[in-house]
Design a protein around this motif. Sequence first.
Motif, PDB file in Angstrom:
ATOM      1  N   UNK A  30      65.912  84.769  73.593  1.00 31.58           N
ATOM      2  CA  UNK A  30      65.512  85.402  72.341  1.00 31.58           C
ATOM      3  C   UNK A  30      65.305  84.383  71.234  1.00 31.58           C
ATOM      4  N   UNK A  31      66.176  83.386  71.168  1.00 28.67           N
ATOM      5  CA  UNK A  31      66.036  82.349  70.151  1.00 28.67           C
ATOM      6  C   UNK A  31      64.748  81.560  70.352  1.00 28.67           C
ATOM      7  N   UNK A  32      64.440  81.251  71.605  1.00 26.08           N
ATOM      8  CA  UNK A  32      63.195  80.528  71.901  1.00 26.08           C
ATOM      9  C   UNK A  32      61.995  81.349  71.466  1.00 26.08           C
ATOM     10  N   UNK A 340      57.700  90.113  67.264  1.00 27.68           N
ATOM     11  CA  UNK A 340      57.259  90.914  68.396  1.00 27.68           C
ATOM     12  C   UNK A 340      57.697  90.338  69.727  1.00 27.68           C
ATOM     13  N   UNK A 341      57.723  89.001  69.813  1.00 29.27           N
ATOM     14  CA  UNK A 341      58.170  88.379  71.062  1.00 29.27           C
ATOM     15  C   UNK A 341      59.641  88.667  71.329  1.00 29.27           C
ATOM     16  N   UNK A 342      60.421  88.839  70.268  1.00 32.33           N
ATOM     17  CA  UNK A 342      61.834  89.175  70.436  1.00 32.33           C
ATOM     18  C   UNK A 342      62.027  90.669  70.657  1.00 32.33           C
ATOM     19  N   UNK A 345      60.388  92.887  73.919  1.00 35.62           N
ATOM     20  CA  UNK A 345      60.917  92.763  75.281  1.00 35.62           C
ATOM     21  C   UNK A 345      59.823  92.426  76.294  1.00 35.62           C
ATOM     22  N   UNK A 346      59.104  91.325  76.096  1.00 35.27           N
ATOM     23  CA  UNK A 346      58.021  90.994  77.025  1.00 35.27           C
ATOM     24  C   UNK A 346      58.542  90.568  78.392  1.00 35.27           C
ATOM     25  N   UNK A 347      57.806  90.952  79.405  1.00 32.87           N
ATOM     26  CA  UNK A 347      58.090  90.549  80.784  1.00 32.87           C
ATOM     27  C   UNK A 347      56.863  89.826  81.302  1.00 32.87           C
ATOM     28  N   UNK A 348      57.034  88.577  81.714  1.00 25.65           N
ATOM     29  CA  UNK A 348      55.908  87.788  82.163  1.00 25.65           C
ATOM     30  C   UNK A 348      56.038  87.336  83.595  1.00 25.65           C
ATOM     31  N   UNK A 354      53.495  91.840  79.945  1.00 26.41           N
ATOM     32  CA  UNK A 354      53.517  93.173  79.352  1.00 26.41           C
ATOM     33  C   UNK A 354      54.714  93.290  78.424  1.00 26.41           C
ATOM     34  N   UNK A 355      54.596  94.161  77.445  1.00 26.27           N
ATOM     35  CA  UNK A 355      55.665  94.392  76.487  1.00 26.27           C
ATOM     36  C   UNK A 355      56.287  95.765  76.738  1.00 26.27           C
TER      37      UNK A 355
END
Length: 423
Positions: A30-32, A340-342, A345-348, A354-355
């Motif tokens: 999350x920090x990244x 938004x990236x935090x 909850x994106x899954x790559x 996808x978010x």
Amino acid sequence: MPAISSARRRIPRWSLRLAAAVVSVCALAGAVRLIVPATAGPTGEPTGVRRQLEFLRSALDDGAADEAQRLFPEGYFFLHALYGLSWVELGLREPAAERTVALREARWALRRLDSPSGRDPFSPDLVPPYGVFYQGWTNWLRGGALSLQPAGQRDPAALRRFAADSAALGRAFDASGSPFLAAYPEQAWPVDSTVAVASLRLHDTLLPPRFAGTVDRWLQDVRERLDPSTGLIPHRTDPVTGEPIEVARGTSQSMIQRFLADIDPAFAAEQYLRFRDRYVVTPLGLGPAVREYPDGLDGPADVDSGPLPLGVSLSATAVTLGAAQVHGDAPLAGALANYGELAGLPIGTPWTKRYAFGLLPIGDAFLAWSKTARPWVARTPDPPPATVSWWWRMPLLSMLFVVGVAPWVVARRRRRRTRAGTR
């Protein structure tokens, strides 16, 4: 028996350490996501958008547009339109010789819009036929697809269709007593007309100019019908007179601000600053977000805004990312993207991204379209005064630090109590 008892004590100890490690890794991830840039401005390509579009194409092939249509009236249309527009945005960043995939996918999306399923929610009896929402967005996408081709190599049939549809929109605006045409019978939302007028500006950059007078009159009429409480283009208006009947709202403003920049950059800059001042907030001090109603006013949620925790609309927040980028507001665009990236909850994977676990592809479509935003007609403006600094991340980073460290503190205290109990 003593050996069995010792083993039982060791198992929960290792389980606790494993759980602590998982929590810490998640907090670090999350920090990244909060720190690594998630946008690339109007010229670069945002990381992960192509993988998002791979996911979206797969979802569309599996019927995601029909699922979206069951959620709100333009679900089928929007999912295809935003998919095609995102490919146009990526293609405009590539050399002309490398735009084959972008052009193919944009044309595919356009064919899906130009079909009975694409037109089904709209009335053929409106002026122009099927209403300004349908005609404006399809015209914008059609012009975008043409923009991907060199001037001498554009498809003649597509050019004729673009010219004819633009002419129909121009006639409708010229004949109307309101600058805001109907999207549905006796219903008008200014955001739809804003998209349509932007497509006329795009026409005048791709073909011989013919709509300058129409656009100038439209702008004058809009200035006379601003929402009196905010000074912004209203959310909904009387379909005959164009007079405001609903206060400016975040879901429509986030789109209006994106398209208005291609219509009149000076007017757009004024409107954007008003919007940013009244709608962009930091609820609980945790990052920027966008209210559905102006600060100090609350109202009901609907299918467009989604739920409104603390007055914030997640959909308006995602789309404002694109508006900020079009206006050169890199600090706000970057902050919204990182948030938004935090929170998304994106899954790559190496192939897709996808978010929200991919549960709502329409959300992925809006986010991909927002991350790739750039002006199509006007040049990128000088940046407005920044209102977001790098330090907005600190409260969230502090929370993530506490979350990441807390399990180890608990494990250490438990280990101490266990050792004290064996003495």
